[in-house]
Design a protein around this motif. Structure first.
Motif, PDB file in Angstrom:
ATOM      1  N   ASP A 107       0.827  -1.216   0.000  1.00  5.51           N
ATOM      2  CA  ASP A 107       0.000   0.000   0.000  1.00  5.51           C
ATOM      3  C   ASP A 107       0.855   1.257   0.000  1.00  5.51           C
ATOM      4  OD1 ASP A 107      -2.375  -1.448  -0.026  1.00  5.51           O
ATOM      5  OD2 ASP A 107      -2.528  -1.496   2.156  1.00  5.51           O
ATOM      6  N   GLY A 108       1.943   1.219  -0.760  1.00  2.00           N
ATOM      7  CA  GLY A 108       2.831   2.368  -0.889  1.00  2.00           C
ATOM      8  C   GLY A 108       3.857   2.506   0.212  1.00  2.00           C
ATOM      9  N   ARG A 109       3.782   1.678   1.256  1.00  2.73           N
ATOM     10  CA  ARG A 109       4.721   1.739   2.380  1.00  2.73           C
ATOM     11  C   ARG A 109       5.883   0.785   2.145  1.00  2.73           C
ATOM     12  NH1 ARG A 109       5.272  -1.668   6.683  1.00  2.73           N
ATOM     13  NH2 ARG A 109       3.324  -2.733   6.179  1.00  2.73           N
ATOM     14  N   PRO A 110       7.122   1.264   2.162  1.00  2.04           N
ATOM     15  CA  PRO A 110       8.270   0.370   1.970  1.00  2.04           C
ATOM     16  C   PRO A 110       8.341  -0.707   3.054  1.00  2.04           C
ATOM     17  CG  PRO A 110       8.947   2.662   1.730  1.00  2.04           C
ATOM     18  CD  PRO A 110       7.546   2.674   2.283  1.00  2.04           C
ATOM     19  N   VAL A 111       8.562  -1.945   2.623  1.00  2.07           N
ATOM     20  CA  VAL A 111       8.735  -3.069   3.537  1.00  2.07           C
ATOM     21  C   VAL A 111      10.154  -3.626   3.433  1.00  2.07           C
ATOM     22  CG1 VAL A 111       7.957  -5.407   4.143  1.00  2.07           C
ATOM     23  CG2 VAL A 111       6.283  -3.666   3.454  1.00  2.07           C
ATOM     24  N   ILE A 112      10.653  -3.747   2.196  1.00  3.35           N
ATOM     25  CA  ILE A 112      12.006  -4.253   1.961  1.00  3.35           C
ATOM     26  C   ILE A 112      12.743  -3.300   1.035  1.00  3.35           C
ATOM     27  CG2 ILE A 112      13.416  -6.177   1.126  1.00  3.35           C
ATOM     28  CD1 ILE A 112      11.031  -8.006   1.532  1.00  3.35           C
ATOM     29  N   ARG A 113      13.974  -2.986   1.370  1.00  4.11           N
ATOM     30  CA  ARG A 113      14.845  -2.232   0.465  1.00  4.11           C
ATOM     31  C   ARG A 113      15.856  -3.190  -0.141  1.00  4.11           C
ATOM     32  NH1 ARG A 113      17.667   1.826   3.675  1.00  4.11           N
ATOM     33  NH2 ARG A 113      19.324   0.289   3.970  1.00  4.11           N
ATOM     34  N   GLU A 114      16.027  -3.081  -1.462  1.00  2.00           N
ATOM     35  CA  GLU A 114      16.954  -3.954  -2.174  1.00  2.00           C
ATOM     36  C   GLU A 114      17.973  -3.118  -2.947  1.00  2.00           C
ATOM     37  OE1 GLU A 114      16.168  -7.311  -5.496  1.00  2.00           O
ATOM     38  OE2 GLU A 114      16.263  -5.237  -6.193  1.00  2.00           O
ATOM     39  N   GLU A 115      19.240  -3.480  -2.809  1.00  2.00           N
ATOM     40  CA  GLU A 115      20.306  -2.851  -3.577  1.00  2.00           C
ATOM     41  C   GLU A 115      21.179  -3.945  -4.184  1.00  2.00           C
ATOM     42  OE1 GLU A 115      22.190   0.578  -1.531  1.00  2.00           O
ATOM     43  OE2 GLU A 115      20.711   0.183   0.040  1.00  2.00           O
ATOM     44  N   GLU A 116      21.320  -3.922  -5.498  1.00  2.00           N
ATOM     45  CA  GLU A 116      22.124  -4.901  -6.226  1.00  2.00           C
ATOM     46  C   GLU A 116      21.739  -6.336  -5.871  1.00  2.00           C
ATOM     47  OE1 GLU A 116      26.210  -3.952  -5.590  1.00  2.00           O
ATOM     48  OE2 GLU A 116      26.131  -2.152  -6.843  1.00  2.00           O
ATOM     49  N   GLY A 117      20.440  -6.569  -5.733  1.00  3.00           N
ATOM     50  CA  GLY A 117      19.948  -7.918  -5.479  1.00  3.00           C
ATOM     51  C   GLY A 117      19.967  -8.348  -4.037  1.00  3.00           C
ATOM     52  N   ASN A 118      20.434  -7.489  -3.121  1.00  2.19           N
ATOM     53  CA  ASN A 118      20.532  -7.844  -1.706  1.00  2.19           C
ATOM     54  C   ASN A 118      19.511  -7.080  -0.872  1.00  2.19           C
ATOM     55  OD1 ASN A 118      23.111  -9.534  -1.648  1.00  2.19           O
ATOM     56  ND2 ASN A 118      23.788  -7.680  -2.682  1.00  2.19           N
ATOM     57  N   ILE A 119      18.987  -7.728   0.152  1.00  2.00           N
ATOM     58  CA  ILE A 119      18.133  -7.038   1.112  1.00  2.00           C
ATOM     59  C   ILE A 119      19.017  -6.169   1.999  1.00  2.00           C
ATOM     60  CG2 ILE A 119      16.589  -7.314   3.094  1.00  2.00           C
ATOM     61  CD1 ILE A 119      15.621  -9.927   1.867  1.00  2.00           C
ATOM     62  N   THR A 120      18.776  -4.865   1.977  1.00  2.00           N
ATOM     63  CA  THR A 120      19.578  -3.945   2.792  1.00  2.00           C
ATOM     64  C   THR A 120      18.760  -3.242   3.871  1.00  2.00           C
ATOM     65  OG1 THR A 120      19.253  -2.156   1.180  1.00  2.00           O
ATOM     66  CG2 THR A 120      21.220  -3.540   0.925  1.00  2.00           C
ATOM     67  N   GLY A 121      17.433  -3.328   3.797  1.00  2.00           N
ATOM     68  CA  GLY A 121      16.598  -2.697   4.807  1.00  2.00           C
ATOM     69  C   GLY A 121      15.279  -3.419   4.968  1.00  2.00           C
ATOM     70  N   LEU A 122      14.793  -3.504   6.218  1.00  2.00           N
ATOM     71  CA  LEU A 122      13.486  -4.081   6.532  1.00  2.00           C
ATOM     72  C   LEU A 122      12.714  -3.087   7.388  1.00  2.00           C
ATOM     73  CD1 LEU A 122      14.432  -7.772   7.432  1.00  2.00           C
ATOM     74  CD2 LEU A 122      13.090  -7.035   5.457  1.00  2.00           C
ATOM     75  N   TYR A 123      11.444  -2.836   7.000  1.00  2.00           N
ATOM     76  CA  TYR A 123      10.630  -1.845   7.695  1.00  2.00           C
ATOM     77  C   TYR A 123       9.282  -2.492   8.020  1.00  2.00           C
ATOM     78  CZ  TYR A 123      14.301   0.675   5.354  1.00  2.00           C
ATOM     79  OH  TYR A 123      15.535   1.063   4.896  1.00  2.00           O
ATOM     80  N   LEU A 124       9.115  -2.904   9.268  1.00  2.00           N
ATOM     81  CA  LEU A 124       7.989  -3.735   9.674  1.00  2.00           C
ATOM     82  C   LEU A 124       7.038  -2.942  10.560  1.00  2.00           C
ATOM     83  CD1 LEU A 124      10.162  -6.827  10.684  1.00  2.00           C
ATOM     84  CD2 LEU A 124       9.190  -6.339   8.431  1.00  2.00           C
ATOM     85  N   GLU A 125       5.743  -3.017  10.245  1.00  2.34           N
ATOM     86  CA  GLU A 125       4.729  -2.334  11.050  1.00  2.34           C
ATOM     87  C   GLU A 125       3.717  -3.294  11.658  1.00  2.34           C
ATOM     88  OE1 GLU A 125       2.748   0.855   9.121  1.00  2.34           O
ATOM     89  OE2 GLU A 125       4.555   2.087   8.893  1.00  2.34           O
ATOM     90  N   LYS A 126       3.510  -4.451  11.031  1.00  2.00           N
ATOM     91  CA  LYS A 126       2.459  -5.365  11.473  1.00  2.00           C
ATOM     92  C   LYS A 126       2.995  -6.552  12.269  1.00  2.00           C
ATOM     93  CE  LYS A 126      -0.529  -4.374   7.483  1.00  2.00           C
ATOM     94  NZ  LYS A 126      -1.223  -4.989   6.318  1.00  2.00           N
ATOM     95  N   PRO A 137      23.540 -11.021   4.400  1.00  2.04           N
ATOM     96  CA  PRO A 137      24.882 -10.431   4.563  1.00  2.04           C
ATOM     97  C   PRO A 137      24.964  -8.933   4.334  1.00  2.04           C
ATOM     98  CG  PRO A 137      24.731 -11.663   2.501  1.00  2.04           C
ATOM     99  CD  PRO A 137      23.481 -11.965   3.265  1.00  2.04           C
ATOM    100  N   LYS A 138      23.992  -8.344   3.637  1.00  4.21           N
ATOM    101  CA  LYS A 138      24.055  -6.912   3.333  1.00  4.21           C
ATOM    102  C   LYS A 138      23.002  -6.096   4.073  1.00  4.21           C
ATOM    103  CE  LYS A 138      27.460  -7.413   0.459  1.00  4.21           C
ATOM    104  NZ  LYS A 138      28.806  -6.870   0.772  1.00  4.21           N
ATOM    105  N   LEU A 139      22.288  -6.714   4.995  1.00  5.50           N
ATOM    106  CA  LEU A 139      21.264  -5.989   5.747  1.00  5.50           C
ATOM    107  C   LEU A 139      21.907  -4.919   6.621  1.00  5.50           C
ATOM    108  CD1 LEU A 139      18.227  -5.839   6.466  1.00  5.50           C
ATOM    109  CD2 LEU A 139      18.721  -7.379   8.373  1.00  5.50           C
ATOM    110  N   ARG A 140      21.459  -3.665   6.457  1.00  4.31           N
ATOM    111  CA  ARG A 140      22.040  -2.548   7.211  1.00  4.31           C
ATOM    112  C   ARG A 140      21.089  -1.935   8.230  1.00  4.31           C
ATOM    113  NH1 ARG A 140      23.740  -0.781   1.968  1.00  4.31           N
ATOM    114  NH2 ARG A 140      22.339   1.010   2.120  1.00  4.31           N
ATOM    115  N   GLU A 141      19.792  -2.081   8.012  1.00  3.16           N
ATOM    116  CA  GLU A 141      18.846  -1.332   8.834  1.00  3.16           C
ATOM    117  C   GLU A 141      17.560  -2.126   9.042  1.00  3.16           C
ATOM    118  OE1 GLU A 141      17.597   3.258   8.779  1.00  3.16           O
ATOM    119  OE2 GLU A 141      16.959   2.180   6.976  1.00  3.16           O
TER     120      GLU A 141
END
Length: 294
Positions: A107-126, A137-141
Motif C-alpha cells: 500500500d505504498g509503504r516500503p517493507v524491503i529495500r533492495e540494492e544490487e539484489g541484496n536485502i539492505t533494509g526491513l521496515y515492519l509495522e504489522k 549479509p548486506k542488511l544494514r537497517e
C-alpha cells in the motif's frame, strides 16, 4: 529452451552474472535457489514470474494472488517468510525504484529495500515477532514499530547491520545480535527480558538505554568493548559473565550491584562503575563498607 528448473539447479553457480530463461514455465523454489548459489534477482532474466502474477524480489518469490512468500526450504526461512506475509497481507504489493534502489511496498509503504539484489533494509509495522535467523549479509537497517518479541538467534552475524529500532519489544530470546561488529544504533526502550549471549561481541555501541530491563541471561553484554554508559534502572537479575570484557564501561545506573558485586570483581573500571551506582543512590547500604576502595 529450458522449461523446468528442479532438484538443486544452479546451487553451486556462484559466479554467473546472468542467465536468460525465456521459455521457463516451472520453478521448484524448495531446491533451485540456494543461498550461496543462483539466488539473487539481478541474475535471472525471464518472464516466468510476470506470467505467474508473481514478483521475484531480492531472492524472495512473492505470489500476488495468494499473498504468500517463498524462500528455499528450512524452518528458519519459513518463519522469516511468515513474518513478511504478515506485512504484506491484504495490501496492494508494488515494486518502486528510486536512484538505483528498489523497494517492495505494501500500500505504498516500503517493507524491503533492495540494492544490487541484496536485502539492505526491513521496515515492519504489522509483525508481532521478529524472525531474522537467516543469513542476510548486506542488511544494514531494521525498523519494527509494533513487534513485541525477537525470536532466538535473530540478527546473528549480520556483518553490515548498523541500525536496529524496535521500541515496543519486551522480550529478546537467546543469542540475538551476537557478533554484529558494525552495529552502532540499538533502540529497545521497552525490553524487559534478554536471553543468554544477546549483544555479546558488539563492537561499536557506546550507549545502551534499557530502563525497562528487569533481567538478562548469561554473558549478555560480554565483550561489548566500546560500551561506556548503560542505563538500566530496573535491572535486578543478571546471569554469569554478563559484563565480562566490557572494558570501556564506566557508568551503570542499575540496582543490580546491590546483590551482584561479584560481576565486577575483576573489572578494570570497577571503582568508576561503583561510584556511578553510589551517586544514583543504588548502593546506599554499602556506601561505608569499604567496598568502593578495594
Amino acid at each position: 529452451s529450458v522449461k523446468y528448473i528442479d532438484s538443486s539447479c544452479f546451487s553451486s553457480l556462484r559466479w554467473c552474472s546472468k542467465i536468460k530463461l525465456p521459455s521457463l514455465k516451472y520453478v521448484d523454489m524448495n531446491s533451485s535457489f540456494e543461498r550461496d548459489g543462483f539466488y539473487y534477482s539481478k541474475n535471472i532474466e525471464t518472464d516466468y514470474f510476470k506470467n505467474k502474477n508473481q514478483i521475484f524480489f531480492a531472492g524472495i518469490l512473492i505470489d500476488l494472488d495468494n499473498q504468500t512468500v517463498k524462500l528455499p526450504s528450512g524452518s528458519a526461512k519459513e518463519n522469516f517468510c511468515k513474518m513478511l506475509e504478515t506485512e504484506l497481507k491484504e495490501a496492494t504489493i508494488t515494486v518502486e525504484e528510486k536512484e538505483g534502489v528498489r523497494f517492495l511496498c505494501a500500500d505504498g509503504r516500503p517493507v524491503i529495500r533492495e540494492e544490487e539484489g541484496n536485502i539492505t533494509g526491513l521496515y515492519l509495522e504489522k509483525a508481532e515477532t521478529i524472525s531474522l535467523n537467516i543469513y542476510l549479509p548486506k542488511l544494514r537497517e531494521v525498523e519494527a514499530l509494533n513487534a513485541t518479541k525477537i525470536e532466538k538467534k535473530s540478527c546473528q552475524v549480520f556483518p553490515d547491520l548498523e541500525r536496529f529500532i524496535a521500541n515496543n519489544v519486551t522480550e529478546i530470546e537467546e543469542g540475538c545480535f551476537k557478533n554484529n561488529y558494525n552495529l552502532k544504533e540499538l533502540s529497545l526502550k521497552k525490553v524487559q527480558h534478554i536471553g543468554d549471549e544477546c549483544f555479546s561481541d558488539i563492537q561499536k555501541v557506546e550507549n545502551l538505554m534499557l530502563n525497562n530491563l528487569k533481567s538478562c541471561g548469561d554473558k549478555c553484554f560480554t565483550s561489548m568493548s566500546k560500551l561506556k554508559n548503560m542505563q538500566a534502572v530496573r535491572l535486578e537479575k543478571a546471569g554469569a559473565g554478563s559484563f565480562d570484557a566490557t572494558h570501556s564501561l564506566e557508568i551503570l545506573n542499575s540496582p543490580l550491584l546491590q546483590n551482584r558485586l561479584e560481576l565486577f570483581k575483576h573489572h578494570r573500571n570497577r571503582r568508576a562503575i561503583l561510584k556511578s551506582m553510589r551517586e544514583k543512590g543504588f548502593l546506599r547500604h554499602i556506601m561505608h563498607s569499604g567496598a568502593l576502595a578495594k
